[in-house]
Scaffold this motif. Structure first.
Motif, PDB file in Angstrom:
ATOM      1  N   ASN A  19       0.796  -1.231   0.000  1.00  0.00           N
ATOM      2  CA  ASN A  19       0.000   0.000   0.000  1.00  0.00           C
ATOM      3  C   ASN A  19       0.826   1.277   0.000  1.00  0.00           C
ATOM      4  OD1 ASN A  19      -2.380  -1.575   0.201  1.00  0.00           O
ATOM      5  ND2 ASN A  19      -1.962  -1.836   2.378  1.00  0.00           N
ATOM      6  N   GLY A  20       2.134   1.163   0.235  1.00  0.00           N
ATOM      7  CA  GLY A  20       2.977   2.346   0.329  1.00  0.00           C
ATOM      8  C   GLY A  20       3.508   2.792  -1.017  1.00  0.00           C
ATOM      9  N   LYS A  21       4.267   3.867  -0.950  1.00  0.00           N
ATOM     10  CA  LYS A  21       4.891   4.439  -2.134  1.00  0.00           C
ATOM     11  C   LYS A  21       6.398   4.223  -2.010  1.00  0.00           C
ATOM     12  CE  LYS A  21       4.966   8.694  -4.765  1.00  0.00           C
ATOM     13  NZ  LYS A  21       4.683  10.110  -4.819  1.00  0.00           N
ATOM     14  N   LEU A  33       4.412   4.655   4.156  1.00  0.00           N
ATOM     15  CA  LEU A  33       2.964   4.588   4.250  1.00  0.00           C
ATOM     16  C   LEU A  33       2.552   5.293   5.533  1.00  0.00           C
ATOM     17  CD1 LEU A  33       0.282   3.309   3.161  1.00  0.00           C
ATOM     18  CD2 LEU A  33       0.786   1.367   4.660  1.00  0.00           C
ATOM     19  N   GLU A  34       1.555   6.167   5.448  1.00  0.00           N
ATOM     20  CA  GLU A  34       1.062   6.830   6.657  1.00  0.00           C
ATOM     21  C   GLU A  34       0.464   5.797   7.595  1.00  0.00           C
ATOM     22  OE1 GLU A  34      -0.570  11.014   6.982  1.00  0.00           O
ATOM     23  OE2 GLU A  34      -0.995  10.500   4.884  1.00  0.00           O
ATOM     24  N   ASN A  40       6.759   7.293  14.232  1.00  0.00           N
ATOM     25  CA  ASN A  40       7.212   6.610  13.031  1.00  0.00           C
ATOM     26  C   ASN A  40       7.547   5.174  13.398  1.00  0.00           C
ATOM     27  OD1 ASN A  40       7.062   8.843  11.371  1.00  0.00           O
ATOM     28  ND2 ASN A  40       9.172   9.429  11.698  1.00  0.00           N
ATOM     29  N   ARG A  41       7.416   4.297  12.428  1.00  0.00           N
ATOM     30  CA  ARG A  41       7.908   2.934  12.581  1.00  0.00           C
ATOM     31  C   ARG A  41       8.894   2.703  11.457  1.00  0.00           C
ATOM     32  NH1 ARG A  41       3.371  -1.372  13.431  1.00  0.00           N
ATOM     33  NH2 ARG A  41       2.767  -0.635  11.364  1.00  0.00           N
ATOM     34  N   PHE A  42      10.112   2.266  11.815  1.00  0.00           N
ATOM     35  CA  PHE A  42      11.221   2.156  10.871  1.00  0.00           C
ATOM     36  C   PHE A  42      11.672   0.711  10.803  1.00  0.00           C
ATOM     37  CE2 PHE A  42      15.772   2.653   9.759  1.00  0.00           C
ATOM     38  CZ  PHE A  42      15.636   3.438   8.624  1.00  0.00           C
ATOM     39  N   GLY A  77       4.309   9.978  12.044  1.00  0.00           N
ATOM     40  CA  GLY A  77       3.132   9.294  11.534  1.00  0.00           C
ATOM     41  C   GLY A  77       3.360   8.460  10.287  1.00  0.00           C
ATOM     42  N   TRP A  78       4.559   7.927  10.105  1.00  0.00           N
ATOM     43  CA  TRP A  78       4.867   7.159   8.903  1.00  0.00           C
ATOM     44  C   TRP A  78       5.439   5.793   9.259  1.00  0.00           C
ATOM     45  CZ3 TRP A  78       3.526   8.918   4.174  1.00  0.00           C
ATOM     46  CH2 TRP A  78       3.231  10.279   4.055  1.00  0.00           C
ATOM     47  N   ASP A  79       5.092   4.798   8.445  1.00  0.00           N
ATOM     48  CA  ASP A  79       5.789   3.514   8.457  1.00  0.00           C
ATOM     49  C   ASP A  79       6.803   3.572   7.331  1.00  0.00           C
ATOM     50  OD1 ASP A  79       4.235   2.543  10.497  1.00  0.00           O
ATOM     51  OD2 ASP A  79       3.024   1.219   9.238  1.00  0.00           O
ATOM     52  N   MET A  80       8.044   3.244   7.627  1.00  0.00           N
ATOM     53  CA  MET A  80       9.108   3.277   6.624  1.00  0.00           C
ATOM     54  C   MET A  80       9.793   1.923   6.578  1.00  0.00           C
ATOM     55  SD  MET A  80      10.878   6.918   7.514  1.00  0.00           S
ATOM     56  CE  MET A  80      10.364   7.074   9.209  1.00  0.00           C
ATOM     57  N   ALA A  81       9.891   1.347   5.410  1.00  0.00           N
ATOM     58  CA  ALA A  81      10.624   0.102   5.208  1.00  0.00           C
ATOM     59  C   ALA A  81      11.771   0.412   4.255  1.00  0.00           C
ATOM     60  CB  ALA A  81       9.721  -0.977   4.625  1.00  0.00           C
TER      61      ALA A  81
END
Length: 120
Positions: A19-21, A33-34, A40-42, A77-81
């Motif tokens: 779902n993310g960009k 992804l918000e 944040n989650r990294f 407020g972001w999930d980052m992979a």
């Protein structure tokens, strides 16, 4: 990580991937992804294609430290992979840091006023 938590569960990574960009450079790929929270989650992923366990853990430590030292620059407020590419195998800390911040700017999740401080 003061403002952030880790992205650990496979389903959380899969959600960000689906779902993310994403944006990429020669060292890293970053999906965002918000997440609708204040934090944040990294998450970091380094596959066996990049190298043996020593190399993979070294890259993971460089990425984690780069994010930790600059996490106040990232919007909340972001999930980052973040996925390390094979080119990251021989990269220095400064190259990894620059690649991470570059991707943050592409995603527009870095606070712009802080950008000037980073270049000083």
């Amino acid at each position: 990580m003061h403002f952030s938590e880790s992205l650990k569960k496979n389903r959380d990574f899969q959600n960000v991937y689906r779902n993310g960009k994403s944006f990429a450079n020669r060292l890293l790929v970053m999906y965002v992804l918000e997440n609708g929270s204040e934090k944040n989650r990294f998450g970091i992923s380094v596959s066996k294609k990049v190298g043996n366990s020593v190399v993979r853990h070294h890259i993971t430590r460089l990425l984690r430290e780069s994010y930790r030292l600059h996490e106040e620059m990232f919007h909340s407020g972001w999930d980052m992979a973040v996925i390390a590419r094979a080119g990251a195998k021989n990269a220095s800390y400064h190259e990894i840091k620059s690649a991470l911040l570059h991707l943050g700017r592409l995603h527009k999740i870095i606070i712009e006023t802080e950008k000037k401080m980073e270049s000083d």
